[in-house]
Design an enzyme around this catalytic site. Structure first.
Site, PDB file in Angstrom:
ATOM      1  N   SER A 143     -41.351  34.892 -43.702  1.00 33.19           N
ATOM      2  CA  SER A 143     -42.637  34.201 -43.623  1.00 33.19           C
ATOM      3  C   SER A 143     -42.485  32.971 -42.730  1.00 33.19           C
ATOM      4  O   SER A 143     -42.104  33.084 -41.577  1.00 33.19           O
ATOM      5  CB  SER A 143     -43.133  33.851 -45.035  1.00 33.19           C
ATOM      6  OG  SER A 143     -44.481  33.462 -45.013  1.00 33.19           O
ATOM      7  N   GLU A 175     -48.823  43.379 -47.021  1.00 35.05           N
ATOM      8  CA  GLU A 175     -48.696  41.945 -46.747  1.00 35.05           C
ATOM      9  C   GLU A 175     -50.050  41.269 -46.954  1.00 35.05           C
ATOM     10  O   GLU A 175     -50.890  41.247 -46.054  1.00 35.05           O
ATOM     11  CB  GLU A 175     -48.222  41.739 -45.311  1.00 35.05           C
ATOM     12  CG  GLU A 175     -47.430  40.481 -45.106  1.00 35.05           C
ATOM     13  CD  GLU A 175     -45.934  40.722 -45.153  1.00 35.05           C
ATOM     14  OE1 GLU A 175     -45.254  40.083 -45.982  1.00 35.05           O
ATOM     15  OE2 GLU A 175     -45.427  41.532 -44.369  1.00 35.05           O
ATOM     16  N   HIS A 207     -45.916  40.508 -50.138  1.00 36.22           N
ATOM     17  CA  HIS A 207     -45.238  39.463 -49.371  1.00 36.22           C
ATOM     18  C   HIS A 207     -44.070  38.913 -50.183  1.00 36.22           C
ATOM     19  O   HIS A 207     -44.221  38.610 -51.365  1.00 36.22           O
ATOM     20  CB  HIS A 207     -46.257  38.354 -49.078  1.00 36.22           C
ATOM     21  CG  HIS A 207     -45.818  37.362 -48.055  1.00 36.22           C
ATOM     22  ND1 HIS A 207     -45.464  37.726 -46.775  1.00 36.22           N
ATOM     23  CD2 HIS A 207     -45.706  36.008 -48.113  1.00 36.22           C
ATOM     24  CE1 HIS A 207     -45.158  36.635 -46.088  1.00 36.22           C
ATOM     25  NE2 HIS A 207     -45.281  35.585 -46.876  1.00 36.22           N
TER      26      HIS A 207
END
Length: 470
Positions: A218, A353, A402
């Site tokens: 990320s 995601e 995620h």
């Protein structure tokens, strides 16, 4: 279990529940002074070692030396950042189980996990950059970040670090004179300083300073992407892994300076007294910065200057700036790509995601673009993955969400079982994924027993219990 494509065995320990805490057993000399950690199940662990000092908004410097052995057994302070909204969601709080540590602006700290403290061991080094955009997070926030299993079972030295975030790391005050020329990028310069610390000191922790892999997820992946376009970072790492963090657009000075000026105005500080900003309480500074970001984002939208991609829009005003010096050009530009042309890279995303839609509009297009751009520019090989395994936790509500790949990358599926469920298949997949990552760290070629041969882009490795190459 496998490491670098070869079967390995866990090291036997005479007492797996014992921790050796004597300074004699773990003291290592760094350039700044000696540090003592602890030994647990065959792994030497060091936490909270200073890698630099930094006055607010100023570039980092080497840490102040010390003579006595410095206890380094607990994580150091984390960069101040806003409250984590996820704590107010029971499901998020349960699954992620964050450790937010304690805040402090003196936060330039590294943590090290290694199976050997013999100089000359020359173990591959993996430097982890945490998520949270450029605004939040820390080196300890997720259980999956623990480096013990990678160090013990896969023969690498793991380093993680804290650095300045949000207004402390990325507020561009360069319009107020040369003193503040680099203020919009000091958070990234902190990471470069940490990599310099690794180059100078890691051999004493059994690591090979000529074989360093940076990896992050990320926001951490965004930091990896940015480092590859920074001249000051060139040569400090040799391989890179970008997990759900491909970034193509950093800030332009036009708008980053507007945010800096608006922050100063919101604080009621006159340009003639700009140095007063160094003593503003963090809470007030952050509030002024957040309002400035919101206002200037609205201005950029009205100007038609916001990036098209949703991720770049979310990071607008809260990421590094292409200032022509620290970061000369956008990471996706020919100039930016040329700086890391010889660096092999793993790039990828997870299947769900922030959405159940497989055509994820946030990370997937940027990851594909980064892979295609590097390949077209004649860069070293790019290995592309999509992590498709889905968590069974909360009746499968998480899917392949995620951050889900992190416990697998670190071989921490059991350690973070509130997120993974900890099932046998998941544990086995964790052994394989961590072997892929660590074999790449060893020699630039990701491979693992039980996984298909991973060919370079445009091939895509779909990572699941039954992994396949498309």
């Amino acid at each position: 279990m496998v490491s670098c494509g070869q079967p390995v065995q866990r090291k036997a320990s005479p007492c797996t529940s014992c921790i050796e805490t004597s300074a004699k057993a773990s003291t290592v000399q760094t350039v700044a002074g000696p540090v003592a950690g602890y030994v647990e199940d065959g792994v030497y662990i060091y936490k909270g070692i200073p890698y630099g000092d930094a006055a607010r908004f100023m570039s980092p410097t080497d840490p102040e030396p010390w003579k006595e052995v410095r206890a380094s057994r607990a994580y150091g302070p984390v960069s101040p950042h806003p409250d984590r909204a996820g704590w107010r969601d029971d499901n998020q709080a349960f699954t992620m189980h964050w450790d937010d540590g304690y805040p402090g602006e003196d936060c330039l700290r590294v943590n090290v996990w290694t199976s050997s403290i013999k100089a000359g061991s020359k173990l591959p080094v993996m430097v982890w950059l945490h998520g949270g955009g450029f605004s939040e997070g820390s080196s300890q926030e997720q259980a999956g970040y623990d480096g013990t299993n990678l160090a013990r079972d896969h023969g690498v030295v793991v380093v993680s670090l804290n650095h300045r975030l949000n207004a402390l790391g990325f507020l561009d005050l360069s319009g107020y004179g040369a003193k503040y020329a680099h203020s919009g990028n000091v958070g990234m310069l902190d990471i470069v300083k940490a990599l310099e610390w690794v180059k100078t000191n890691i051999a004493n922790f059994g690591g090979d300073p000529s074989n360093v892999t940076i990896f992050g997820q990320s926001g951490g992946g965004g930091k990896v992407s940015t480092l590859m376009a920074m001249p000051s970072a060139k040569g400090l790492f040799h391989k890179a892994i970008v997990q759900s963090g491909s970034i193509t657009n950093l800030m332009s000075p036009k708008y980053s300076r507007r945010i800096g000026a608006a922050t100063v105005a919101n604080l009621g500080i006159s340009p003639a007294k700009i140095d007063e900003i160094a003593s503003v309480p963090y809470e007030n500074l952050y509030a002024a910065y957040r309002k400035a970001v919101q206002d200037v984002t609205a201005e950029a939208r009205q100007d038609g200057a916001l990036p098209e991609n949703i991720l770049d829009q979310l990071l607008f005003g809260q990421c590094p700036v292409v200032d022509g010096e620290v970061i000369p050009a956008q990471p996706s530009s020919p100039e930016g790509l040329a700086l890391s042309k010889e660096v092999p890279v793993i790039i990828g995303t997870v299947y769900h995601e922030f959405t159940r839609d497989q055509e994820d509009p946030i990370f997937k297009p940027l990851a594909r673009k980064q892979a295609a751009d590097r390949t077209a520019a004649g860069c070293a090989p790019v290995y592309f993955y999509q992590f498709t395994w889905e968590s069974p936790v909360l009746d499968g509500a998480l899917g392949s969400t995620h951050c889900i790949e992190i416990p697998f990358v670190f071989d921490n599926v059991l350690l973070h079982r509130t997120f993974t469920g900890g099932g046998e298949d998941a544990v086995e997949l964790g052994h394989r994924v961590s072997a892929l990552w660590t074999s790449f760290a060893k020699d630039g070629k990701p491979r693992a027993e039980g996984m298909p041969e991973w060919q370079a882009w445009p091939k895509i490795l779909k990572i699941n219990i039954e992994s396949k190459l498309d």
